[in-house]
Every structure is written in structure tokens, then in C-alpha cells.
Scaffold this motif. Structure first.
Motif, mmCIF file in Angstrom:
data_model
loop_
_atom_site.group_PDB
_atom_site.id
_atom_site.type_symbol
_atom_site.label_atom_id
_atom_site.label_comp_id
_atom_site.label_asym_id
_atom_site.label_seq_id
_atom_site.Cartn_x
_atom_site.Cartn_y
_atom_site.Cartn_z
ATOM 1 N N LEU A 65 10.467 -2.704 -6.206
ATOM 2 C CA LEU A 65 10.528 -3.730 -4.889
ATOM 3 C C LEU A 65 10.022 -3.120 -3.858
ATOM 4 N N PRO A 66 9.756 -3.815 -2.637
ATOM 5 C CA PRO A 66 9.433 -3.397 -1.526
ATOM 6 C C PRO A 66 10.268 -2.371 -0.775
ATOM 7 N N VAL A 67 11.512 -2.548 -1.036
ATOM 8 C CA VAL A 67 12.730 -1.677 -0.369
ATOM 9 C C VAL A 67 12.819 -0.449 -1.174
ATOM 10 N N SER A 68 12.513 -0.179 -2.460
ATOM 11 C CA SER A 68 12.796 0.773 -3.270
ATOM 12 C C SER A 68 12.214 2.004 -2.585
ATOM 13 N N ASN A 69 11.206 1.868 -1.774
ATOM 14 C CA ASN A 69 10.634 3.205 -0.998
ATOM 15 C C ASN A 69 10.198 2.796 0.342
ATOM 16 N N PRO A 70 10.907 3.411 1.395
ATOM 17 C CA PRO A 70 10.373 3.278 2.652
ATOM 18 C C PRO A 70 8.921 3.299 2.919
ATOM 19 N N ALA A 71 8.268 4.253 2.208
ATOM 20 C CA ALA A 71 6.864 4.679 2.079
ATOM 21 C C ALA A 71 5.949 3.256 1.608
ATOM 22 N N ASN A 72 6.646 2.152 1.282
ATOM 23 C CA ASN A 72 5.952 1.209 0.930
ATOM 24 C C ASN A 72 5.696 0.368 1.989
ATOM 25 N N LEU A 73 6.695 0.371 3.075
ATOM 26 C CA LEU A 73 6.516 -0.501 4.155
ATOM 27 C C LEU A 73 5.349 0.306 5.209
ATOM 28 N N VAL A 74 5.292 1.573 4.846
ATOM 29 C CA VAL A 74 4.217 2.279 5.923
ATOM 30 C C VAL A 74 2.910 2.093 5.369
ATOM 31 N N VAL A 75 2.709 2.132 3.979
ATOM 32 C CA VAL A 75 1.332 2.067 3.264
ATOM 33 C C VAL A 75 0.615 0.469 3.706
ATOM 34 N N PHE A 76 1.622 -0.516 3.608
ATOM 35 C CA PHE A 76 1.167 -1.614 3.665
ATOM 36 C C PHE A 76 0.956 -1.952 5.124
ATOM 37 N N ALA A 77 1.620 -1.355 6.325
ATOM 38 C CA ALA A 77 1.306 -1.410 7.630
ATOM 39 C C ALA A 77 1.681 -2.777 8.230
ATOM 40 N N GLY A 78 2.586 -3.513 7.996
ATOM 41 C CA GLY A 78 2.932 -5.010 8.638
ATOM 42 C C GLY A 78 1.952 -5.912 7.686
ATOM 43 N N GLN A 79 1.325 -5.599 6.516
ATOM 44 C CA GLN A 79 0.810 -6.700 5.929
ATOM 45 C C GLN A 79 1.310 -6.641 4.314
ATOM 46 N N MET A 80 2.845 -6.716 4.275
ATOM 47 C CA MET A 80 3.406 -6.580 3.057
ATOM 48 C C MET A 80 3.106 -7.921 2.160
ATOM 49 N N PRO A 81 2.746 -7.751 1.046
ATOM 50 C CA PRO A 81 2.691 -8.958 0.089
ATOM 51 C C PRO A 81 4.123 -9.588 -0.050
ATOM 52 N N SER A 82 3.714 -10.754 -0.198
ATOM 53 C CA SER A 82 5.106 -11.722 -0.713
ATOM 54 C C SER A 82 5.778 -11.372 -1.822
ATOM 55 N N LEU A 83 6.976 -11.533 -2.256
ATOM 56 C CA LEU A 83 7.565 -10.933 -3.523
ATOM 57 C C LEU A 83 6.838 -11.276 -4.896
ATOM 58 N N GLY A 84 6.237 -12.480 -4.699
ATOM 59 C CA GLY A 84 5.571 -13.089 -6.012
ATOM 60 C C GLY A 84 4.168 -12.172 -5.987
ATOM 61 N N ALA A 85 3.629 -11.850 -5.091
ATOM 62 C CA ALA A 85 2.237 -11.276 -5.149
ATOM 63 C C ALA A 85 2.485 -9.731 -5.678
ATOM 64 N N TRP A 86 3.613 -9.062 -4.868
ATOM 65 C CA TRP A 86 4.154 -7.877 -5.430
ATOM 66 C C TRP A 86 4.392 -7.691 -6.816
ATOM 67 N N PHE A 87 5.095 -8.689 -7.369
ATOM 68 C CA PHE A 87 5.437 -8.481 -8.904
ATOM 69 C C PHE A 87 4.282 -8.677 -9.548
ATOM 70 N N ARG A 88 3.329 -9.402 -9.027
ATOM 71 C CA ARG A 88 1.997 -9.432 -9.996
ATOM 72 C C ARG A 88 1.069 -8.400 -9.715
#
Length: 412
Positions: free
Chosen positions: A151-174
Motif C-alpha cells: 500500500l502507499p502507506v506501507s513505507n513513507p519513502a513511497n510518498l517521497v518517490v512519487f513527490a505529490g503525484q501518488m497514483p490512485s489506489l486502483g492504479a497502485w494495485f495494477r
């Protein structure tokens, strides 16, 4: 150019801990050298340190609630429960630890697994009189990274890498559902195989479960509330630091009202040195960005995408995995986020970068902040794991998992 030697010196100190001097001292020394040599102004250092505010808040909340879980006896209760359910089997206890690690990492982050689960596993090993508890402790460290892109919340680094352009949850799972499943399964298989001899040892199972105090129940409730808050913040695209810190502080306040001595002990025994370590790493990244490292990496990524797009996923994932083990995945993630944003990389390349940042650190003991926190928890209990010890396990667990994950991503 003096920035590179200073960055190399500071990073080497963090990795090797010469003279047994803590990681934080080397990171801060590097930041000070950049300041006094004029590579960064005081304002630039302050700005770089300020960029880590969300990470500091996240760590304070997480470490605070973990310390309270330890001082109130919640970890002892969890340990006794796990040992009794293992029924004398070290392998069964390993399965329990790994399974709980998946859940904690998925919904509360890999850092939570390091600071919350590791002390509980240490307590379980002591209660069960395990002579060789390293397989179970390695499980805490490796699942914290392997499950950190479920999940996006599983690592704070996920938010850093996507830098404000986080995919939707559906796109994340894909993008990440198949790779994350592979990472968890392959890491389990590799770790179990490498530790199979130690997992045959016998352990005690007739361990009395201590009563759960009111304070421990408060902390358990606080952990649940924190997990819900993190999921809500992730779904809303909000920062994770404030919800974590507020949940931790509120839990601390409730315990303080009932048992002042326990609460003050928890605050006093927190691993505060992690905060200057993170701040120093942010300053090092700022200096490297100032001399154009992110811009040059973005140029190279654009060129690769234009000339050999079929290799861009592999190159991005492998490169960031290796860099994470050289420089820790927090500064690597910051640099990768800037590079991905500047190069306007396709979603698969950004996803490969994130997999390298999240899974790559399973190679070395200082590859991720979660593993540094894991080391800190072990050292407090007198358990030492050397760079070579971890590397022997990492060489078995990480490369195959990484390559299979990138292969699955390439096929999406």
C-alpha cells in the motif's frame, strides 16, 4: 568538487560506524562540513532540515508508542501469546512473526515493523529460551522492506518517490499487486531456506501469559487508532507525520495520567538519535541536488527511455536498489523522487524506482531507515548483527526477489 568527498565520508561513517560511533554523529558531521566549507548556506541547511518535518513527526509518534508498548508490558504479553501458539516449534514461531510483520508493514509502515514488532520478537525469544533467535529477528527486518509497497502507506519513502503525484489506489494495485506478492513470497522462501538449520531448534512453549494492564490496553488501542489514522491519511493523500505524531502523543498523554513513571521512562528511553541522523541525510541530499546530480540523473533517464525503453524499468529498479545500499534508501528516495519528477518518467519506470528503493535495502544492514531502527532495537537488548551477517542473508533474499518483481512489473 568537495561535496562528493564529504558525502562519501559521511555515508561511509553511517555504514561502518568507525570506533562504534553512532550513525547520527556521522550524518550530522557531514552536514556541518558542508556548511563550514561554504557548500551550503545556513538558510539552505535550514531548508533541507525542514524538508524532513513529516518524517520526524512520523518517527516521533511511532517510536513513542513503541516505547510505551515496551514499558507497559504489552510486548511481553504479545510475546507470551506468540510463544504459546508456536507450541514449541521455532518454525511455527517464524511463520507467526513473518505473518504479523506483513500485516504491520502493510497497514502501519515498515518503520512500525522495526520499532514495534522487533522488541516483541526479542521478548518472545527470551520467553521461549531460544538459543539462536536471529532467524526470527531477520524476519522482522526483511519483511519490513519486502512488504513495503503493498500500500502507499506501507513505507513513507513511497510518498517521497512519487513527490505529490501518488497514483490512485486502483492504479497502485495494477502496478504493485503482483510485484509485492512476489517480494513477500520469495523473501520468505529465501530467508527460511538460509535459516533452516536454526529453525529446527526446540523452544519452550509453556510460558505463562502475564495479565494485560490498563496502561497496556491503552497503548494497544492507540496502535489501532494510529493504524486507522495512517490508512485514512494515505487514502486522502495527506501527510503521514501529523496523524502518527498526534496518535502517539495522545496515547502518551493517557498513559501519563495513569502512570507517570512509565510514561516518562518511555520518553526518556526513545532513540532520539534517529532524528539528527535523518536531518543530516536530508542536508547531504540537498548538497548533491545543488551541484546538479538530480538534473544529470534525469537527463540520463530521459535518454535511456528514448533509446532503449525496454530496459528502462530494469535500469531504474536495479540502480536505485544498489544506491539505497550505498547511501541508505531515505536520501536515495529523495534523489529518486526529484529525478523521476524532472524526467517525467512513465508510470512503470517510477514504479521500478520505488521497488528498488523499498526492496533493495534488504541487501545490507544500513540500506533503509527501517533496518537502522531495527538495529537500534537490537542493540538496546545487547544483540549485535554485523554488516557481514546481514549481507550473507541479504545476498540470498534480495537479488532474486528484486529481479522477479521487476519482471512482473515489466509485464503489467
Amino acid at each position: 568538487m568537495i561535496v562528493w568527498p564529504i558525502a562519501a565520508f559521511s555515508t561511509a561513517g553511517v555504514l561502518a560506524r568507525p570506533f562504534r560511533i553512532g550513525e547520527a554523529w556521522w550524518a550530522v558531521l557531514g552536514a556541518l562540513l558542508l556548511l563550514v566549507t561554504g557548500q551550503l548556506t545556513l538558510g539552505e541547511v535550514g531548508h533541507a532540515v525542514g524538508q524532513g518535518t513529516d518524517v520526524y513527526l512520523f518517527l516521533v509518534g511511532m517510536m513513542l508508542i513503541a516505547e510505551m508498548a515496551r514499558t507497559t508490558g504489552l510486548f511481553d504479553w504479545i510475546a507470551a501469546w506468540a510463544v504459546r501458539h508456536a507450541k514449541g516449534s521455532a518454525s511455527r514461531l517464524f511463520y507467526l512473526v513473518y505473518g504479523v510483520g506483513i500485516v504491520v508493514t502493510t497497514f502501519m509502515s515498515n518503520d512500525a515493523t522495526a520499532v514495534v514488532l522487533t522488541p516483541a520478537v526479542l521478548a518472545a525469544a527470551k520467553a521461549a529460551k531460544l538459543e539462536r533467535p536471529l532467524p526470527h529477528l531477520f524476519a522482522c527486518a526483511l519483511i519490513a522492506n519486502a512488504a513495503s509497497f503493498i500500500l502507499p502507506v506501507s513505507n513513507p519513502a513511497n510518498l517521497v518517490v512519487f513527490a505529490g503525484q501518488m497514483p490512485s489506489l486502483g492504479a497502485w494495485f495494477r502496478l504493485f499487486l503482483a510485484p509485492s506478492g512476489i517480494a513477500v513470497a520469495v523473501t520468505f522462501a529465501a530467508l527460511y531456506w538460509s535459516q533452516r538449520d536454526d529453525l529446527r531448534q526446540h523452544m519452550q512453549s509453556d510460558v505463562p501469559v502475564p495479565p494485560l494492564s490498563v496502561e497496556a490496553r491503552i497503548v494497544a488501542f492507540g496502535i489501532v487508532v494510529m493504524g486507522v489514522a495512517l490508512l485514512a491519511a494515505s487514502a486522502l493523500g495527506a501527510d503521514l507525520g501529523w496523524p502518527t505524531c498526534v496518535a502517539g502523543a495522545a496515547t502518551f498523554a493517557l498513559v501519563l495520567l495513569r502512570a507517570r513513571a512509565l510514561a516518562t521512562r518511555a520518553a526518556r528511553e526513545m532513540s532520539w538519535a534517529v532524528l539528527p541522523l535523518v536531518a543530516g541525510l536530508f542536508v547531504l541530499v540537498a548538497a548533491l541536488s545543488k551541484i546538479g546530480v538530480a538534473a544529470e540523473l534525469a537527463r540520463l533517464l530521459k535518454h535511456l527511455q528514448a533509446t532503449a525503453p525496454q530496459w528502462s524499468v530494469w535500469a531504474a529498479g536495479i540502480a536505485t536498489a544498489l544506491v539505497s545500499n550505498i547511501a541508505n534508501n531515505l536520501p536515495a528516495g529523495l534523489m529518486a523522487g526529484a529525478t523521476v519528477a524532472a524526467s517525467h518518467a512513465p508510470a512503470k519506470v517510477a514504479a521500478a524506482t520505488l521497488i528498488g528503493i523499498d526492496l533493495g535495502p534488504n541487501l545490507s544492514v544500513t540500506g533503509s531507515l527501517a533496518t537502522v531502527l531495527w538495529l537500534t532495537a537490537l542493540r538496546r537488548e545487547g544483540v549485535e548483527v554485523s554488516f557481514i551477517q546481514f549481507l550473507k542473508v541479504g545476498l540470498v533474499a534480495m537479488p532474486v526477489a528484486l529481479l522477479l518483481c521487476l519482471g512482473a512489473l515489466a509485464l503489467v
